[in-house]
Write a protein that holds these residues in place. Structure first.
Motif, PDB file in Angstrom:
ATOM      1  N   ILE A  23      -7.871  14.984  34.081  1.00 29.25           N
ATOM      2  CA  ILE A  23      -7.709  15.932  33.064  1.00 29.25           C
ATOM      3  C   ILE A  23      -6.319  15.820  32.482  1.00 29.25           C
ATOM      4  O   ILE A  23      -5.304  16.048  33.114  1.00 29.25           O
ATOM      5  CB  ILE A  23      -8.086  17.518  33.365  1.00 29.25           C
ATOM      6  CG1 ILE A  23      -9.541  17.243  33.746  1.00 29.25           C
ATOM      7  CG2 ILE A  23      -7.734  18.201  32.481  1.00 29.25           C
ATOM      8  CD1 ILE A  23      -9.988  18.551  34.589  1.00 29.25           C
ATOM      9  N   VAL A  24      -6.180  15.315  31.075  1.00 31.96           N
ATOM     10  CA  VAL A  24      -5.011  15.179  30.371  1.00 31.96           C
ATOM     11  C   VAL A  24      -4.698  16.062  29.517  1.00 31.96           C
ATOM     12  O   VAL A  24      -3.468  15.957  28.817  1.00 31.96           O
ATOM     13  CB  VAL A  24      -4.936  13.570  29.930  1.00 31.96           C
ATOM     14  CG1 VAL A  24      -5.208  12.445  31.016  1.00 31.96           C
ATOM     15  CG2 VAL A  24      -6.039  13.308  29.006  1.00 31.96           C
ATOM     16  N   GLY A  25      -5.397  16.949  29.239  1.00 26.23           N
ATOM     17  CA  GLY A  25      -5.280  17.725  27.916  1.00 26.23           C
ATOM     18  C   GLY A  25      -6.149  18.848  27.861  1.00 26.23           C
ATOM     19  O   GLY A  25      -7.158  18.865  28.212  1.00 26.23           O
ATOM     20  N   ALA A  26      -5.913  19.795  26.841  1.00 27.60           N
ATOM     21  CA  ALA A  26      -6.772  20.825  26.509  1.00 27.60           C
ATOM     22  C   ALA A  26      -7.040  20.822  25.060  1.00 27.60           C
ATOM     23  O   ALA A  26      -5.881  20.498  24.106  1.00 27.60           O
ATOM     24  CB  ALA A  26      -6.125  22.241  26.949  1.00 27.60           C
ATOM     25  N   VAL A  27      -8.433  21.203  24.674  1.00 26.11           N
ATOM     26  CA  VAL A  27      -8.789  21.038  23.539  1.00 26.11           C
ATOM     27  C   VAL A  27      -9.463  22.497  23.041  1.00 26.11           C
ATOM     28  O   VAL A  27      -9.584  23.269  23.658  1.00 26.11           O
ATOM     29  CB  VAL A  27      -9.739  20.060  22.982  1.00 26.11           C
ATOM     30  CG1 VAL A  27      -9.051  18.414  23.277  1.00 26.11           C
ATOM     31  CG2 VAL A  27     -11.110  20.027  24.119  1.00 26.11           C
ATOM     32  N   GLU A  28      -9.786  22.658  21.741  1.00 26.49           N
ATOM     33  CA  GLU A  28     -10.486  23.678  21.063  1.00 26.49           C
ATOM     34  C   GLU A  28     -11.526  23.236  20.040  1.00 26.49           C
ATOM     35  O   GLU A  28     -11.237  22.278  19.548  1.00 26.49           O
ATOM     36  CB  GLU A  28      -9.579  24.807  20.449  1.00 26.49           C
ATOM     37  CG  GLU A  28     -10.009  26.058  19.806  1.00 26.49           C
ATOM     38  CD  GLU A  28      -9.041  26.780  19.170  1.00 26.49           C
ATOM     39  OE1 GLU A  28      -9.107  27.980  19.571  1.00 26.49           O
ATOM     40  OE2 GLU A  28      -8.496  26.330  18.093  1.00 26.49           O
ATOM     41  N   VAL A  29     -12.748  23.952  20.180  1.00 26.40           N
ATOM     42  CA  VAL A  29     -13.813  23.710  19.196  1.00 26.40           C
ATOM     43  C   VAL A  29     -13.383  24.096  17.864  1.00 26.40           C
ATOM     44  O   VAL A  29     -13.145  25.312  17.761  1.00 26.40           O
ATOM     45  CB  VAL A  29     -14.979  24.282  19.725  1.00 26.40           C
ATOM     46  CG1 VAL A  29     -16.213  23.968  18.875  1.00 26.40           C
ATOM     47  CG2 VAL A  29     -15.332  23.733  21.120  1.00 26.40           C
ATOM     48  N   SER A  30     -13.200  23.235  16.835  1.00 21.08           N
ATOM     49  CA  SER A  30     -12.992  23.505  15.659  1.00 21.08           C
ATOM     50  C   SER A  30     -14.004  23.540  14.738  1.00 21.08           C
ATOM     51  O   SER A  30     -13.838  23.810  13.510  1.00 21.08           O
ATOM     52  CB  SER A  30     -11.806  22.702  15.300  1.00 21.08           C
ATOM     53  OG  SER A  30     -12.271  21.271  15.145  1.00 21.08           O
ATOM     54  N   ALA A  31     -15.220  22.890  14.985  1.00 24.75           N
ATOM     55  CA  ALA A  31     -16.504  22.986  14.165  1.00 24.75           C
ATOM     56  C   ALA A  31     -17.579  22.949  15.208  1.00 24.75           C
ATOM     57  O   ALA A  31     -17.871  22.292  16.209  1.00 24.75           O
ATOM     58  CB  ALA A  31     -16.558  21.864  13.150  1.00 24.75           C
ATOM     59  N   GLU A  32     -18.564  24.015  14.797  1.00 20.73           N
ATOM     60  CA  GLU A  32     -19.778  24.022  15.610  1.00 20.73           C
ATOM     61  C   GLU A  32     -20.883  22.874  15.392  1.00 20.73           C
ATOM     62  O   GLU A  32     -20.634  22.005  14.646  1.00 20.73           O
ATOM     63  CB  GLU A  32     -20.360  25.408  15.491  1.00 20.73           C
ATOM     64  CG  GLU A  32     -19.522  26.700  16.206  1.00 20.73           C
ATOM     65  CD  GLU A  32     -20.175  28.108  15.838  1.00 20.73           C
ATOM     66  OE1 GLU A  32     -21.379  27.851  15.069  1.00 20.73           O
ATOM     67  OE2 GLU A  32     -19.753  28.886  16.070  1.00 20.73           O
ATOM     68  N   SER A  33     -21.761  22.846  16.283  1.00 18.74           N
ATOM     69  CA  SER A  33     -22.487  21.764  16.272  1.00 18.74           C
ATOM     70  C   SER A  33     -23.196  21.542  14.914  1.00 18.74           C
ATOM     71  O   SER A  33     -23.513  22.133  14.104  1.00 18.74           O
ATOM     72  CB  SER A  33     -23.967  22.024  17.260  1.00 18.74           C
ATOM     73  OG  SER A  33     -24.793  21.062  17.190  1.00 18.74           O
ATOM     74  N   HIS A  34     -23.193  20.006  14.656  1.00 14.50           N
ATOM     75  CA  HIS A  34     -23.718  19.762  13.204  1.00 14.50           C
ATOM     76  C   HIS A  34     -24.087  18.259  13.509  1.00 14.50           C
ATOM     77  O   HIS A  34     -23.827  17.606  14.466  1.00 14.50           O
ATOM     78  CB  HIS A  34     -22.473  19.538  12.158  1.00 14.50           C
ATOM     79  CG  HIS A  34     -21.411  18.850  12.565  1.00 14.50           C
ATOM     80  ND1 HIS A  34     -21.037  17.513  12.349  1.00 14.50           N
ATOM     81  CD2 HIS A  34     -20.346  19.277  13.151  1.00 14.50           C
ATOM     82  CE1 HIS A  34     -19.963  17.266  12.846  1.00 14.50           C
ATOM     83  NE2 HIS A  34     -19.381  18.242  13.157  1.00 14.50           N
ATOM     84  N   PRO A  35     -24.703  17.547  12.521  1.00 10.97           N
ATOM     85  CA  PRO A  35     -25.470  16.270  12.672  1.00 10.97           C
ATOM     86  C   PRO A  35     -24.282  15.224  12.966  1.00 10.97           C
ATOM     87  O   PRO A  35     -22.960  15.200  12.379  1.00 10.97           O
ATOM     88  CB  PRO A  35     -25.857  15.857  11.448  1.00 10.97           C
ATOM     89  CG  PRO A  35     -26.589  17.113  10.842  1.00 10.97           C
ATOM     90  CD  PRO A  35     -25.380  18.184  11.382  1.00 10.97           C
ATOM     91  N   ASP A  36     -24.276  14.438  13.998  1.00  9.63           N
ATOM     92  CA  ASP A  36     -23.779  13.398  14.632  1.00  9.63           C
ATOM     93  C   ASP A  36     -23.569  12.366  13.395  1.00  9.63           C
ATOM     94  O   ASP A  36     -24.140  11.725  13.064  1.00  9.63           O
ATOM     95  CB  ASP A  36     -24.251  12.531  15.765  1.00  9.63           C
ATOM     96  CG  ASP A  36     -22.868  11.534  16.162  1.00  9.63           C
ATOM     97  OD1 ASP A  36     -22.466  10.856  15.554  1.00  9.63           O
ATOM     98  OD2 ASP A  36     -23.163  11.591  17.668  1.00  9.63           O
ATOM     99  N   SER A  37     -22.400  12.152  12.812  1.00 13.87           N
ATOM    100  CA  SER A  37     -22.164  11.236  11.723  1.00 13.87           C
ATOM    101  C   SER A  37     -22.139   9.728  12.046  1.00 13.87           C
ATOM    102  O   SER A  37     -22.335   8.730  11.314  1.00 13.87           O
ATOM    103  CB  SER A  37     -20.657  11.402  10.886  1.00 13.87           C
ATOM    104  OG  SER A  37     -19.651  11.046  11.798  1.00 13.87           O
ATOM    105  N   SER A  38     -22.309   9.389  13.297  1.00 12.35           N
ATOM    106  CA  SER A  38     -22.387   8.098  13.826  1.00 12.35           C
ATOM    107  C   SER A  38     -23.704   7.485  13.883  1.00 12.35           C
ATOM    108  O   SER A  38     -23.822   6.240  14.374  1.00 12.35           O
ATOM    109  CB  SER A  38     -21.544   7.857  15.417  1.00 12.35           C
ATOM    110  OG  SER A  38     -22.204   8.611  16.235  1.00 12.35           O
TER     111      SER A  38
END
Length: 180
Positions: free
Chosen positions: A101-116
């Motif tokens: 574990i190298v860092g902490a993140v935060e969810v900034s947008a909820e689930s949506h279609p994967d653009s990839s």
């Protein structure tokens, strides 16, 4: 009067992942800019990435805008992302050689279609970097700590997105020197 089976079905699953938490969380104390209010539950997660494909440094470089967590092609991991809400916190984990574990993140947008992908069954969330781990916490460190023996990372290390309990979150933040 007979019950409408459609209504019953709707009532039964109405809160699943949307209006009530399916997992333990921590109530937020103040209204935040991301729209969360008192009574909402914060959940905790772990996001795994191969550093050669997407590293902590890449994530940090995206700044406050964050980045989509694309490419997840596991139904269980996708379903975990569907449970995520704005403001949920997570660990950024480097897999393969580092396994830390190298860092902490935060969810900034909820689930949506994967653009990839053009396949509409796959979804993703956006995450932004919050803080680096002053001391990376390795998989060996996690396995050696009895408080973390039930962690999903220990029991199912191949899952790319996974839940973390509140107790696990606080223990690892302390080990890593992450202050949020």
């Amino acid at each position: 009067q007979p019950r409408d089976p459609r209504r019953h079905r709707h009532e039964r699953g109405a809160g699943l992942g949307r209006q009530r938490s399916l997992r333990q969380g921590r109530a937020l104390r103040e209204r935040r800019a991301d729209g969360m209010e008192e009574g909402d539950l914060m959940k905790y997660w772990l996001f795994k990435s191969e550093p050669s494909a997407w590293s902590w440094e890449d994530q940090v470089a995206k700044g406050d805008a964050g980045e989509e967590w694309t490419g997840v092609r596991n139904y269980q991991a996708r379903n975990f992302m569907r449970e995520m809400t704005l403001g949920d916190r997570g660990f950024f984990y480097h897999s393969l050689k580092e396994k830390a574990i190298v860092g902490a993140v935060e969810v900034s947008a909820e689930s949506h279609p994967d653009s990839s992908t053009d396949n509409d069954r796959w979804e993703c969330v956006d995450i932004r970097a919050l803080a680096p781990a002053r001391t990376p916490v390795t998989l060996d460190d996690i396995k050696a700590d009895p408080r973390l023996s039930d962690m999903v990372l220990v029991k199912n290390s191949r899952l790319s997105v996974q839940p973390v309990t509140e107790d696990e979150w606080h223990a690892i933040c302390a080990m890593a020197g992450i202050e949020l």
